[in-house]
Design a protein around this motif. Structure first.
Motif, mmCIF file in Angstrom:
data_model
loop_
_atom_site.group_PDB
_atom_site.id
_atom_site.type_symbol
_atom_site.label_atom_id
_atom_site.label_comp_id
_atom_site.label_asym_id
_atom_site.label_seq_id
_atom_site.Cartn_x
_atom_site.Cartn_y
_atom_site.Cartn_z
ATOM 1 N N ARG A 18 -2.579 18.022 -6.534
ATOM 2 C CA ARG A 18 -2.589 16.617 -6.144
ATOM 3 C C ARG A 18 -2.890 15.710 -7.324
ATOM 4 O O ARG A 18 -2.331 14.627 -7.447
ATOM 5 C CB ARG A 18 -3.613 16.398 -5.025
ATOM 6 C CG ARG A 18 -3.183 17.016 -3.704
ATOM 7 C CD ARG A 18 -4.275 17.057 -2.676
ATOM 8 N NE ARG A 18 -4.636 15.736 -2.194
ATOM 9 C CZ ARG A 18 -5.539 15.537 -1.242
ATOM 10 N NH1 ARG A 18 -6.169 16.570 -0.692
ATOM 11 N NH2 ARG A 18 -5.825 14.305 -0.830
ATOM 12 N N ASP B 241 -5.485 9.286 -2.177
ATOM 13 C CA ASP B 241 -4.070 9.314 -2.566
ATOM 14 C C ASP B 241 -3.412 7.948 -2.464
ATOM 15 O O ASP B 241 -2.192 7.840 -2.503
ATOM 16 C CB ASP B 241 -3.302 10.296 -1.653
ATOM 17 C CG ASP B 241 -3.799 11.715 -1.823
ATOM 18 O OD1 ASP B 241 -4.147 12.083 -2.951
ATOM 19 O OD2 ASP B 241 -3.855 12.449 -0.820
ATOM 20 N N GLU B 242 -4.200 6.899 -2.318
ATOM 21 C CA GLU B 242 -3.648 5.572 -2.071
ATOM 22 C C GLU B 242 -3.483 4.766 -3.353
ATOM 23 O O GLU B 242 -4.292 4.851 -4.275
ATOM 24 C CB GLU B 242 -4.555 4.802 -1.104
ATOM 25 C CG GLU B 242 -3.991 3.479 -0.649
ATOM 26 C CD GLU B 242 -4.799 2.856 0.468
ATOM 27 O OE1 GLU B 242 -5.394 1.790 0.225
ATOM 28 O OE2 GLU B 242 -4.839 3.447 1.574
ATOM 29 N N GLU C 73 4.247 5.999 8.742
ATOM 30 C CA GLU C 73 3.771 7.367 8.923
ATOM 31 C C GLU C 73 4.080 7.862 10.335
ATOM 32 O O GLU C 73 4.477 9.017 10.530
ATOM 33 C CB GLU C 73 2.276 7.453 8.648
ATOM 34 C CG GLU C 73 1.742 8.874 8.655
ATOM 35 C CD GLU C 73 0.320 8.981 8.159
ATOM 36 O OE1 GLU C 73 -0.150 10.126 8.004
ATOM 37 O OE2 GLU C 73 -0.322 7.936 7.932
ATOM 38 N N ILE D 83 0.866 -1.171 0.000
ATOM 39 C CA ILE D 83 0.000 0.000 0.000
ATOM 40 C C ILE D 83 0.907 1.226 0.000
ATOM 41 O O ILE D 83 1.847 1.310 0.797
ATOM 42 C CB ILE D 83 -0.929 0.023 1.228
ATOM 43 C CG1 ILE D 83 -1.882 -1.173 1.194
ATOM 44 C CG2 ILE D 83 -1.716 1.330 1.286
ATOM 45 C CD1 ILE D 83 -2.739 -1.312 2.445
ATOM 46 N N ASP E 196 1.081 5.645 -0.397
ATOM 47 C CA ASP E 196 0.365 6.911 -0.486
ATOM 48 C C ASP E 196 1.357 8.050 -0.673
ATOM 49 O O ASP E 196 2.570 7.863 -0.576
ATOM 50 C CB ASP E 196 -0.585 7.145 0.694
ATOM 51 C CG ASP E 196 0.122 7.267 2.032
ATOM 52 O OD1 ASP E 196 1.353 7.462 2.053
ATOM 53 O OD2 ASP E 196 -0.553 7.182 3.065
ATOM 54 N N GLN F 27 -2.295 0.592 -4.563
ATOM 55 C CA GLN F 27 -2.102 -0.771 -4.082
ATOM 56 C C GLN F 27 -1.472 -1.605 -5.181
ATOM 57 O O GLN F 27 -1.783 -1.441 -6.368
ATOM 58 C CB GLN F 27 -3.438 -1.396 -3.665
ATOM 59 C CG GLN F 27 -4.086 -0.722 -2.470
ATOM 60 C CD GLN F 27 -5.399 -1.352 -2.069
ATOM 61 O OE1 GLN F 27 -5.886 -2.273 -2.721
ATOM 62 N NE2 GLN F 27 -5.985 -0.872 -0.987
ATOM 63 N N SER G 109 0.610 14.989 0.982
ATOM 64 C CA SER G 109 -0.265 15.272 -0.163
ATOM 65 C C SER G 109 -1.115 16.525 0.042
ATOM 66 O O SER G 109 -1.437 17.233 -0.921
ATOM 67 C CB SER G 109 -1.180 14.071 -0.435
ATOM 68 O OG SER G 109 -2.025 13.814 0.680
ATOM 69 N N CYS H 188 6.514 9.096 -2.205
ATOM 70 C CA CYS H 188 5.556 8.128 -1.659
ATOM 71 C C CYS H 188 6.157 7.422 -0.458
ATOM 72 O O CYS H 188 7.371 7.322 -0.318
ATOM 73 C CB CYS H 188 5.199 7.071 -2.709
ATOM 74 S SG CYS H 188 4.143 7.659 -4.039
ATOM 75 N N GLN I 194 -0.534 12.637 -8.634
ATOM 76 C CA GLN I 194 -1.015 11.277 -8.874
ATOM 77 C C GLN I 194 -0.689 10.820 -10.288
ATOM 78 O O GLN I 194 -0.310 9.672 -10.511
ATOM 79 C CB GLN I 194 -2.522 11.214 -8.622
ATOM 80 C CG GLN I 194 -2.905 11.382 -7.159
ATOM 81 C CD GLN I 194 -4.395 11.574 -6.958
ATOM 82 O OE1 GLN I 194 -5.116 11.933 -7.875
ATOM 83 N NE2 GLN I 194 -4.869 11.335 -5.741
ATOM 84 N N ALA J 86 -3.705 3.351 -8.485
ATOM 85 C CA ALA J 86 -4.498 4.225 -7.622
ATOM 86 C C ALA J 86 -5.848 3.579 -7.361
ATOM 87 O O ALA J 86 -6.497 3.058 -8.274
ATOM 88 C CB ALA J 86 -4.680 5.584 -8.282
ATOM 89 N N ARG K 187 -1.405 -2.645 5.651
ATOM 90 C CA ARG K 187 -2.088 -1.495 6.259
ATOM 91 C C ARG K 187 -1.410 -1.094 7.568
ATOM 92 O O ARG K 187 -1.175 0.089 7.834
ATOM 93 C CB ARG K 187 -3.558 -1.835 6.498
ATOM 94 C CG ARG K 187 -4.363 -0.734 7.146
ATOM 95 C CD ARG K 187 -4.525 0.447 6.229
ATOM 96 N NE ARG K 187 -5.229 0.080 4.994
ATOM 97 C CZ ARG K 187 -5.293 0.862 3.921
ATOM 98 N NH1 ARG K 187 -4.687 2.034 3.929
ATOM 99 N NH2 ARG K 187 -5.946 0.471 2.838
#
Length: 215
Positions: free
Chosen positions: A18, A49-50, A114, A6, A8, A52, A12, A78, A22, A45, A107
């Protein structure tokens, strides 16, 4: 066992464009996938802003994510949560949604990186988590991989835009002559830029990862 990622966008909310960021990230992912097509499912996307993605091995994920960071321009970055474990996609309205322990671990990993950024390690960008129920013997491997990724993050985060481009080129096997022509500078300037950025260690680590992917 698979590797779920994941990603992000860092900071952002402070970006003036933004949507443009992206788009730049999507272009970098496509470029990397063309140069090193190792993803089971390339970073895409999904919401906000995520992004995977899924990879067959940890080495494949780490090699690809390094190239993605190096391919991004200055001002766009990122962070990555990497989960190692089982993937159990679920069918919903005719399509498969990513699910399973690897995704839960990813996750947890992105939340951890972060927290690190906000506290002790502002240049951290990658964290790796082993999903619950997986072989405990992999714990040391995950710890070593995470330490490597965090060390790499420090080096890449400190690089100038040009140093990242040059390091990216060296990872892909481009000669210093080719890179000098690309940048419009001398070969000695390329050599100096790579040396001052500590690129040799980044490139060597990348080559080890790619050798594992291809073995």
């Amino acid at each position: 066992m698979s590797v779920a990622v994941i990603a992000d966008i860092v900071a952002s909310r402070r970006l003036s464009d933004r949507a443009g960021a992206q788009r730049v990230i999507s272009e970098a992912v496509a470029e990397v996938e063309a140069a090193l097509p190792v993803a089971t499912s390339p970073l895409t996307a999904v919401v906000g802003d995520e992004l995977q993605g899924e990879y067959p091995t940890l080495a494949a994920a780490l090699a690809s994510l390094l190239l993605v960071r190096l391919a991004l321009p200055e001002g766009v970055d990122c962070r990555f949560g990497v989960g190692v474990g089982e993937v159990r996609p679920i069918a919903l309205e005719g399509r498969e949604l990513p699910e399973g322990p690897a995704w839960w671990a990813a996750r947890a990993a992105i939340e951890q990186v972060e927290r690190l950024q906000q506290r002790a390690a502002p240049l951290a960008r990658t964290w790796i988590e082993l999903a619950e129920g997986e072989d405990a013997g992999m714990t040391e491997t995950i710890a070593l991989a995470t330490a490597y990724a965090l060390s790499r993050d420090q080096s890449v985060s400190a690089m100038s835009d040009r140093a990242r481009r040059l390091t990216y080129g060296r990872c892909l096997g481009r000669s210093q002559r080719e890179l000098a022509e690309q940048e419009g500078i001398s070969q000695s300037a390329v050599s100096q830029a790579l040396a001052s950025a500590g690129s040799a260690g980044i490139v060597e680590g990348y080559e080890v990862l790619v050798a594992r992917v291809r073995s």
